[in-house]
Scaffold this active site. Structure first.
Site, PDB file in Angstrom:
ATOM      1  N   ASP A  14       0.933  -1.370  -0.070  1.00  0.00           N
ATOM      2  CA  ASP A  14      -0.077  -0.051   0.108  1.00  0.00           C
ATOM      3  C   ASP A  14       0.848   1.142  -0.004  1.00  0.00           C
ATOM      4  OD1 ASP A  14      -3.182   0.869   1.662  1.00  0.00           O
ATOM      5  OD2 ASP A  14      -2.139   1.732  -0.019  1.00  0.00           O
TER       6      ASP A  14
HETATM    7  C1  GLC Z   1      -4.112   4.320  -0.508  1.00  0.00           C
HETATM    8  C2  GLC Z   1      -5.018   3.103  -0.134  1.00  0.00           C
HETATM    9  C3  GLC Z   1      -4.830   2.060  -1.135  1.00  0.00           C
HETATM   10  C4  GLC Z   1      -4.823   2.789  -2.640  1.00  0.00           C
HETATM   11  C5  GLC Z   1      -3.346   3.263  -2.443  1.00  0.00           C
HETATM   12  C6  GLC Z   1      -3.044   4.277  -3.866  1.00  0.00           C
HETATM   13  O1  GLC Z   1      -3.528   4.790   0.506  1.00  0.00           O
HETATM   14  O2  GLC Z   1      -4.885   2.537   1.017  1.00  0.00           O
HETATM   15  O3  GLC Z   1      -6.270   1.170  -1.143  1.00  0.00           O
HETATM   16  O4  GLC Z   1      -4.982   1.901  -3.624  1.00  0.00           O
HETATM   17  O5  GLC Z   1      -3.225   4.162  -1.382  1.00  0.00           O
HETATM   18  O6  GLC Z   1      -3.788   5.339  -3.705  1.00  0.00           O
END
Ligand code: GLC
Length: 744
Positions: A263
């Site tokens: 993430d």
């Molecule tokens: C965010 C989310 C994730 C997302 C990623 C990119 O913090 O937790 O679900 O796909 O970062 O935006």
């Protein structure tokens, strides 16, 4: 050994390649693994390491010298996010990135329709492909544990079996477009409060029986090409570089052959990332939504620090070869997949899919006659009303904006007010009724009291002159509502909606309440409102789907994918104090263990206000008596349970016939019953059909901590068949004899 063989054959082919001037790694007539090995054999250590981390907010490096392209990623699970700047969270302001907003995944889950899930995956895959994205950051499969979790709207509810069945077609059809699903957030990201480092502790049974099955189905049946590591820690280690989650469970036990992507900001350690199965590091040193950092991409944990460790021999080169192999395999499946289609965006077909998912996902929670009348309020017969007042900010609000990374820039949007106006024409009047402010990360706009009073007064005055009120409220994508990065601060409806509802009911009891949300809410007015509809976040075609159901053009068939507790403390996650939710000093214990959702309500005999699997129809369904093909079975045999279902009403409709199984052997603590099958059938008035379920040993199993493996007790079981987890229409008992495992 396998790699040596592959490298050998790659070398052989490179000498005798069928297409001499084409190097093996570019020869699409050869297998992906051969091409991967050939590419790997041509890459320097620096080039292999570069594959393992971001070059921009949403892309990772390719190998320019070899003509291996970059990997482009985009959110999210309900639609393809607008283009983000190269190196900050701002939107790039492109004019060609407006798309279809599909209903949120809670709505898809509420359809209980695997075929629709496949349509969803294909449609969103076509849009991602057209937008030239190689990885779509979705679906979200975290289990609905508490109604306060800000991101439940992105997930598929409280039951692992329902989420497992519904995620597979979405992933399979999405990937047919040459776009990798990136199943998230692996694992145990079941709240947003302290998401970046809360340390989740739970039993192996809860882990394997509740929180992992949907991810396992995504890998085994869905064949997902990528997984996203979660922000939180699990038993002390960050999920993005967890030895247990990534090495042992995902790659060793489940044989996952794709890539693990963090993430955004989920990586915290070079050595752990090197040896614990992380493959691509994204968004480090940010909070994944708004913050930037002074660090450059080459400062990432898997960038120069990793290269240094490799050069010093502090970690084996095998680690980077494995990462690079998986990343190259992902390239061949996506960016270098020469057979992938071209995709499409905002087509009629995609709008039809979005509308259909809304039609089948909307849940009719309550539908009773108004005081003296006999017939239930819904469906709304236009001829009976001269003026209908639509009240509520959610009737006109762009609910695709906000909510965090799943927010979308839509090409079209039919709001609930638009949809109702297109159905009921001039009969429809509108009053905002309440204000909710703008979606902003980290805080909520304060609405001045005089504004609150003015809006409420206007609505009440108009309600006095109306035949009927359609109140469109619920939550929204503001921070502390259904939004990433924070949890709800209370279980009740926000923005003074409860007071507004009470004021409106005083002057006009004829109310249909439409709740647009991704979570259960407190319902103090439940006995005063004749009709209640759970509307989810429905996306581009939301207003049309809503009008279809309210008008009766579509007979609702949605079933709740999670329980609505009467009060927050009736929910298992909130029955054991702070240590269980939200945790103490960032340490959390899932004290309710395997008793999540209806498992808790059934076993603790605490009735939910609206149970899992519940949803009304404009018709009625009569169930016959369940019968079993035998009174017992054992080992690899199976048992068939049958039941007839009849549409005993006056309109055609769809019914989700649900099969639950209860283990009565007493061998270990188990929920009263667990969902193990469902069949959504469509019946004309008077039509009757036999529904049958095949029960196998795996439907009876539990995770046996004494042998760290799955097991099945011998003894008595009960099959429950019904229209919801509470509305059981028939049961049939049987025994199972387990001669297979050591544990009798
Ligand atoms: C965010 C989310 C994730 C997302 C990623 C990119 O913090 O937790 O679900 O796909 O970062 O935006």
């Amino acid at each position: 050994m396998k790699n040596k063989l592959l490298i050998g054959s790659a070398l052989f082919y490179s000498v005798f390649s069928l297409n001499a001037q084409l190097p093996v790694y570019l020869d699409k007539k050869l297998s992906i693994d051969l091409r991967v090995q050939d590419a790997l054999s041509k890459m320097t250590l620096e080039e292999k390491v570069k594959l393992c981390y971001a070059q921009s907010k949403f892309s990772s490096h390719g190998v320019p010298r070899l003509g291996i392209p970059e990997l482009w990623m985009s959110d999210g699970p309900h639609g393809v996010r607008a283009e983000i700047n190269w190196n900050d969270w701002g939107y790039a302001g492109w004019t060609n990135d407006s798309i279809t907003a599909f209903p949120a995944l809670t709505c898809l889950a509420a359809t209980w329709n695997p075929e629709l899930s496949g349509d969803y995956g294909n449609a969103i895959g076509e849009e991602a492909r057209f937008r030239k994205k190689d990885v779509l950051l979705g679906p979200g499969l975290n289990i609905y544990r508490t109604p306060l979790n800000g991101r439940n709207f992105e997930y598929m509810g409280e039951d692992p079996y329902l989420a497992s069945i519904l995620c597979v077609p979405y992933i399979q059809e999405l990937q047919k477009n040459g776009v990798a699903a990136c199943v998230k957030h692996f694992a145990l990201n079941n709240q947003e409060l302290w998401r970046d480092n809360v340390d989740v502790n739970l039993s192996d049974r809860a882990l394997y029986e509740i929180y992992l099955p949907a991810f396992k189905a995504a890998v085994h049946e869905g064949q997902a090409w990528s997984m996203m590591g979660a922000y939180n820690r699990v038993r002390g280690q960050h999920a993005c570089h967890s030895d247990l989650l990534l090495n042992k469970i995902l790659k060793e036990d489940w044989k996952f052959d794709g890539v693990v992507i963090t993430d955004w900001g989920g990586c915290h350690d070079t050595y752990e990332s090197a040896v614990n199965g992380l493959d691509i590091e994204m968004g480090s040193y940010t909070n994944g939504l708004t913050t930037e950092s002074e660090f450059t991409y080459d400062d990432y944990y898997l960038a120069n620090p990793y290269l240094e460790m490799l050069k010093k021999g502090e970690v084996s080169e095998e680690t980077v070869n494995d990462k690079a192999t998986r990343i190259l395999r992902t390239h061949y499946r996506t960016s270098m997949n020469l057979d992938k289609p071209y995709g499409s965006v905002a087509t009629k077909e995609h709008y039809d899919v979005a509308e259909e998912i809304g039609n089948e996902g909307i849940v009719l929670l309550k539908n009773s006659p108004v005081s003296k009348k006999k017939t239930p309020l819904l469906p709304l017969d236009a001829s009976k009303y001269n003026n209908i007042l639509v009240v509520g900010d959610n009737a006109v609000r762009f609910l695709n904006e906000g909510g965090g990374s799943s927010e979308l820039k839509v090409k079209d949007m039919i709001s609930p007010l638009d949809g109702l106006r297109s159905t009921y024409g001039e009969k429809i009047k509108f009053a905002q009724g309440y204000a909710a402010g703008k979606p902003m990360y980290g805080r909520e706009e304060v609405i001045e009291n005089d504004v609150v009073e003015k809006l409420r007064k206007e609505a009440v005055e108009m309600a006095k002159e109306s035949d009927l009120i359609i109140m469109v409220g619920g939550l929204n994508k503001n921070h502390f509502q259904d939004c990433e990065g924070g949890d709800r601060l209370s279980f009740g409806l926000p923005f003074g909606q409860n007071e507004l509802i009470e004021e409106l009911l005083k002057v006009n009891p004829n109310m249909v309440l439409v709740l647009l949300s991704g979570n259960a809410v407190d319902m103090p007015w439940i006995n005063k409102i004749p009709a209640i509809v759970q509307g989810w976040y429905l996306g581009t075609m939301g207003g049309k789907s809503l009008a279809n159901v309210i008008s009766g053009k579509v007979n609702p068939s949605g079933k709740l994918p999670f329980s609505f507790p009467a009060k927050l403390e009736d929910c298992g996650a909130h029955a054991f104090g702070e240590i269980s939710y939200p945790g103490i000093d960032r340490r959390q214990e899932y004290k309710e263990d395997i008793l999540v959702g209806y498992r808790w309500h059934d076993t603790k005999k605490i009735p939910a206000l609206f149970p899992f699997g519940f949803g009304m129809s404009y018709t009625t369904f009569d169930y016959g008596k369940a019968s079993a093909s035998a009174s017992s079975f054992s080992d690899n045999e199976n048992l068939t349970v049958k039941i007839s279902v009849k549409n005993s009403g006056k309109v055609s409709g769809k019914e989700v016939v649900q099969l639950y199984i209860g283990d009565e052997t007493g061998k270990v603590m188990r929920p009263v019953k667990e969902l193990k099958g469902f069949d959504k059938i469509s019946l004309e008035p008077g039509e009757e059909r036999e529904v049958s379920f095949t029960i196998k040993a795996q439907d009876l199993q539990y995770y046996d901590e004494s042998i760290s493996n799955w097991n099945v007790a011998s003894g008595k079981f009960k099959a429950y068949i019904g229209s919801s987890s509470k509305d059981i229409r028939s049961t049939v008992s049987f025994t199972y004899k387990n001669n297979l495992t050591v544990n009798k």
